[in-house]
Structure formats: structure tokens, C-alpha cells
Scaffold this motif. Structure first.
Motif, mmCIF file in Angstrom:
data_model
loop_
_atom_site.group_PDB
_atom_site.id
_atom_site.type_symbol
_atom_site.label_atom_id
_atom_site.label_comp_id
_atom_site.label_asym_id
_atom_site.label_seq_id
_atom_site.Cartn_x
_atom_site.Cartn_y
_atom_site.Cartn_z
ATOM 1 N N ASP A 138 44.305 29.773 59.081
ATOM 2 C CA ASP A 138 44.740 30.784 59.686
ATOM 3 C C ASP A 138 44.821 31.968 58.751
ATOM 4 O O ASP A 138 44.919 31.791 57.542
ATOM 5 N N GLY A 139 45.118 33.209 59.276
ATOM 6 C CA GLY A 139 45.539 34.287 58.413
ATOM 7 C C GLY A 139 44.404 35.095 57.875
ATOM 8 O O GLY A 139 44.490 36.007 56.952
ATOM 9 N N ALA A 181 50.024 30.271 66.146
ATOM 10 C CA ALA A 181 48.832 30.442 65.777
ATOM 11 C C ALA A 181 47.632 30.422 66.883
ATOM 12 O O ALA A 181 46.621 31.356 66.973
ATOM 13 N N LYS A 185 45.062 34.151 71.566
ATOM 14 C CA LYS A 185 43.546 33.396 71.542
ATOM 15 C C LYS A 185 43.345 32.918 73.100
ATOM 16 O O LYS A 185 44.506 32.800 73.949
ATOM 17 N N ASP A 205 42.370 27.041 64.117
ATOM 18 C CA ASP A 205 43.346 27.537 63.229
ATOM 19 C C ASP A 205 44.662 26.837 63.353
ATOM 20 O O ASP A 205 45.458 26.705 62.465
HETATM 21 MG MG MG Z 1 45.781 33.541 63.403
#
Ligand code: MG
Ligand code: ADP
Length: 501
Positions: free
Chosen positions: A84-85, A146, A150, A365
Motif C-alpha cells: 500500500d501507499g 487500506a 476502494k 493492499d
Molecule cells: Mg492505499
């Protein structure tokens, strides 16, 4: 885009690298945070593309400009280390470069900027490990953060619980988690299985549906002669018949060997299997699964401890056993192989291929950060809280440090401005006024406060209370990678300058 170009030199090279890198950041900026969009993006350097995932864009496009390429690489590093990120790292590096471009045009020397950024970066990273952050973080909140923004958001609680279950069953070892997606059903039909789920069925319907016995893994196929590959001159029917007899003998020998090694168990074959062999196994009540991927064979081997044989003749011992079952999950048939620890499968169901692809990216993620947190147990507040805290810290440093020149102070403050791009972008992607949010965040002192977005609810909150938290290791990697790539791009001028001297 392959326009022929003279290699630019000196300041020109530097500015052209910076612009290309900023172009990459611009391309992914609009996807950051829970208000982030899926968009079709157009950028002169990279052309048009449709995306909802930062790193996916950068992976798929052909990037020729060295500055752009360095940015794409930093996203890949982020993906590889934290999952992630990836958007954050690119957006942050882009902003650090954008503010340094302003400094450059004002006549600040690159090496002054580099020095100031190094120092500010060090200050930030050493503060990151302080104890002003959080104590009790619910791991489910890490997964939820996270997943926010989404596709899986609609089923946030269920999706986060699946991530945590998978991470726990795998002991925080991401390499052991396999994700299988299957269209049909909905996210609530998704499940975590301790072991492996193969998107396969037993070759025969009549072998037992469930066995607990030897697992024979064969890497090749079990096929007869491939007549299309063999040049033969067959002069009479008898000769043909003899050949077929011989083939039949070879196959039944092989079938007997397979059945002997896998009695009471199951056979997994990487390639295809001749009718005669599968019929023989069927008659002996041994389930057979064919046409598997190499990665599946390897996972089966890891899970069960069964070796992968290349030829049936190599099988000397009865292989280790496992419970193998053909099941219906939802309306589909799967083969499950039980086992603890060495493999965990997250089976994700979704209505259509495109929603599933989005789920899969989001889960990828979220499962990654959940494992990251499990292994480290340290978290920081999300919603830009950590970044604005560092912004305040660095700005204060610039003001409090005595003996700095005006340019040095400007460069350190530019770094603080750069950090604020994260809350600013989350704000503007959610339709808020970025400057208002940044100004409000500048005025607070509590490091836990950041920008919280939840549907129409949006404002500055204690991010721990609202459950928006992320692994410390994630933010650490974002900042250190963003600084690293920024410095690398800023340094390019020096290198070229030296060469052309
Ligand atoms: Mg993310
Ligand atoms: P990345 O590819 O960098 O992970 P994302 O689009 O996943 O990009 O956005 C991550 C950012 O969104 C993080 O800074 C995270 O703290 C923030 N975020 C997640 N959920 C919320 C929320 N509910 N409110 C505000 N910010 C959030």
C-alpha cells in the motif's frame, strides 16, 4: 513517447527530469484517499490511461523519460515492500520536487536544497518512532483504512474481517496468502481457507469427493505418444497395432505406478493426462487434478511437504498425506487442500469480472498492510495526520534553528510544504478546499488529528477515535522513498555537469 531528443544538460536536464516526475505525480494524484476517483488520465509524458490504482498505471505504461522512470520505480518499491501507499509516495515525491523547482527558479542552488531535504527527512524519520502516536490500535482498522475508497468499501466490515483472518491464519506471512477470485456471488460469499483452494474440479465425477491420503505431485504430463510430433512410416495395420499396444503398455505401467504411489490419496499433474491413465485412476478411486500452474504445484508442495516429481519413475516413496476435497462453494466447484500455516487462500467472490478485479487490488493492499502491522505492531494516524504533524515539526525546526541563511530556511520550509500535500490532496479529492484544511491542520498541536472523510462526513478528527490508522512502517517507507527519489532527481544535474566539464 519516443521523440528523438538531444540529452539535455545541466539545469535544463534537471528541470526536464523534475517536470517529468511531477507529471507522473499529477497522473495519480486524483486517486489518493477515500474520495479518490477512478479516472482516465492524460499526461503529455505518458499519454492517456484509465486507472484506479496508483501503481497499476505506472506498471503498465511505457515510461521513457528518466525522471518519470525513477518515479515509477519508487512506486514499485513501495508496492514490493508495503503493498500500500504507492499513490502517496509518488504524490509526495512530486510535491517535494514541485516546491524545489520554485526554489531553483529563485536561485537556490540544488545542493542547498539537497542538504535541507536530507536534514528535514532525517528529522521526520527519527520523530516517526516517537511515543506520541498510538497505543491500542485495532488491527481491523488497519485493514479498513487500506480498503477505504476502494471498491470493497460497501462491505467494509466484512472485507476487513477477511483480511485480518487471512493474515492471522498465515501468521503475518504475506507470501503464504493466495488470493483466488471467482465471478458470481457477492463479497459475502468470500471466505478464508486454511490451505489451498484451486479453481479446479476432479477429472472424474465418480472418484471420492474427499480423501485423506498421499499427495502425488507430477510436474510433467502423463500423455501417450504425440503422433503429430513423430514421423512414422507405418506399412501395415499390424505394425500400427503393435505400436498402439506398446503405447498402451507404457501408459498402463505409468498408471499402475501412479496408482501405487497415490493409493487412498490424490494425484496433481501439471500438464495433461492421457485418457487411459485417468480412466485407470478413476477405476482405482483416486481423484485426479490436471493442468495446474507451476505456482499452484509449488504451493501444494510447500503446504503438504510432498515433493514435485518430474517423472513417475522417480517416485520411490509414498508421498506425505493431506486432506483433499472437491467442494461446492457458492455455485462453483473447487478443490481444497487442507493444511495449517504454509498456505492460506482468500477466496473472493464478486458479481462481475471488473468488480472482482477492483476487489482483488484492494485486498492485495489491505492484506499486505495487515501483515505489515502484525509483524511490527506500530501504527500512526491516517488521513494526513502524520504528514501534517511532520510538517509542523519541520517548519518549527526551520524557525527555531539559529544561524540558518534565508535560503536554507526557505528550503527546509519547502520540505514542510511538501509533506502537507498528503492531507491537501485527500481534501481536494473529497471536494474540500485544500488550503483551508492545510491551514487548519497547521494550527493544531495534537498529532493524532487529521482529515476524516466518511461519505458526506468530513472534518478534522482524532484519527484513532475514528479508526483511520496505518502501519508506521508504511508511512516510514513512503517518506524515506519519496525523499530518496527526490534527492536522486535533484542530483542528476550535478552528475551531468561533472561529465560535460
Ligand atoms: Mg492505499
Ligand atoms: P495509497 O496508494 O497511497 O495507499 P490511497 O488511495 O489508498 O493511496 O489513500 C491512502 C490515504 O488515504 C492514506 O493517507 C490514508 O490515511 C487516507 N485515508 C484512508 N481512509 C481515510 C478516511 N476515512 N479519511 C481520511 N483519509 C483516509
Amino acid at each position: 513517447m519516443s521523440e528523438k531528443r538531444e540529452a539535455p544538460k545541466g539545469r535544463e536536464a534537471q528541470i526536464s527530469n523534475i517536470r517529468a516526475a511531477i507529471g507522473i505525480a499529477d497522473a495519480v494524484r486524483s486517486t489518493l484517499g477515500p474520495g479518490g476517483f477512478d479516472k482516465m488520465l492524460y499526461n503529455e509524458a505518458v499519454g492517456a490511461l484509465v486507472t484506479n490504482d496508483g501503481v497499476s498505471i505506472l506498471r503498465d505504461i511505457d515510461i521513457e523519460h528518466p525522471g518519470a522512470e525513477m518515479m515509477a520505480d519508487v512506486a514499485k518499491t513501495q508496492e514490493a515492500t508495503c503493498k500500500d501507499g504507492t499513490t502517496s509516495v509518488v504524490v509526495l515525491a512530486g510535491q517535494l520536487l514541485a516546491v524545489s523547482e520554485i526554489l531553483l527558479t529563485r536561485g537556490v542552488h540544488p545542493s542547498d536544497i539537497i542538504r535541507a531535504y536530507q536534514e528535514a527527512g532525517r528529522l521526520t524519520l527519527s520523530d516517526l518512532d516517537g511515543d506520541h502516536w498510538l497505543t491500542d490500535v485495532d488491527i481491523v482498522d488497519i485493514a479498513k483504512t487500506a480498503l477505504r475508497g476502494k471498491a470493497a468499501e460497501a462491505d467494509l466490515d466484512r472485507a476487513a474481517a477477511l483480511c485480518v483472518e487471512a493474515a492471522e491464519k498465515a501468521g503475518g506471512n504475506l507470501d503464504r496468502i493466495r488470493v483466488v477470485t471467482q465471478t458470481g456471488g457477492s463479497l459475502s460469499d468470500s471466505a478464508v481457507h486454511p490451505g489451498i483452494i484451486l479453481n479446479k474440479a476432479f477429472v472424474s465425477d465418480e472418484t471420492p469427493k474427499s480423501v485423506d491420503g498421499p499427495v502425488l505431485l507430477l510436474n510433467g504430463g502423463l500423455e501417450g505418444l504425440d503422433y503429430s510430433q513423430v514421423q512414422m512410416q507405418v506399412t501395415d495395420v499390424q505394425q500400427m497395432h503393435a505400436m498402439q499396444q506398446q503405447e498402451h503398455q507404457i501408459l498402463s505401467d505409468a498408471a499402475a505406478m501412479v496408482a501405487g504411489a497415490a493409493e487412498g490419496g490424490v494425484v496433481f499433474v501439471r500438464d495433461r493426462v492421457h485418457e487411459a491413465v485417468s480412466h485407470y485412476l478413476h477405476q482405482h478411486g483416486i481423484p485426479l487434478v490436471t493442468s495446474l500452474q507451476v505456482s499452484d504445484m509449488e504451493a501444494l508442495s510447500r503446504l503438504t511437504g510432498a515433493p514435485i516429481y518430474h517423472r513417475i519413475e522417480d517416485v520411490k516413496d509414498i508421498p506425505p498425506t493431506a486432506a483433499v476435497e472437491e467442494r461446492n462453494i457458492g455455485d462453483l466447484r473447487y478443490v481444497t487442500v487442507d493444511g495449517e500455516g504454509a498456505a492460506v487462500t482468500l477466496l473472493i467472490r464478486g458479481a462481475t469480472r471488473s468488480t472482482l478485479d477492483e476487489f482483488e487490488r484492494a485486498f492485495d493492499d489491505a492484506v499486505g498492510v495487515t501483515c505489515l502491522y502484525m509483524n511490527d505492531q506500530r501504527a500512526v494516524p491516517g488521513g494526513g495526520a502524520a504528514y501534517s504533524h511532520f510538517g509542523r515539526l519541520v517548519r518549527k525546526k526551520a524557525q527555531d534553528t539559529e544561524g540558518l541563511t534565508a535560503r536554507e530556511r526557505m528550503a527546509i520550509e519547502a520540505f514542510a510544504d511538501g509533506l502537507e500535500v498528503i492531507p491537501a490532496t485527500i481534501a481536494s479529492n473529497a471536494g474540500m478546499d485544500a488550503l483551508d484544511v492545510v491551514m487548519e491542520l497547521r494550527s493544531i498541536t495534537d498529532p493524532r488529528r487529521g482529515l476524516y472523510i466518511n461519505g458526506s462526513v468530513r472534518g478534522i478528527e482524532d484519527m484513532v477515535d475514528v479508526g483511520v490508522v496505518e502501519p508506521l512502517a508504511l508511512v516510514e517507507q513512503v517518506i524515506s522513498s519519496a525523499v530518496e527519489v527526490t534527492l536522486a532527481i535533484l542530483r542528476i544535474d550535478d552528475i551531468m555537469g561533472r561529465r560535460t566539464e
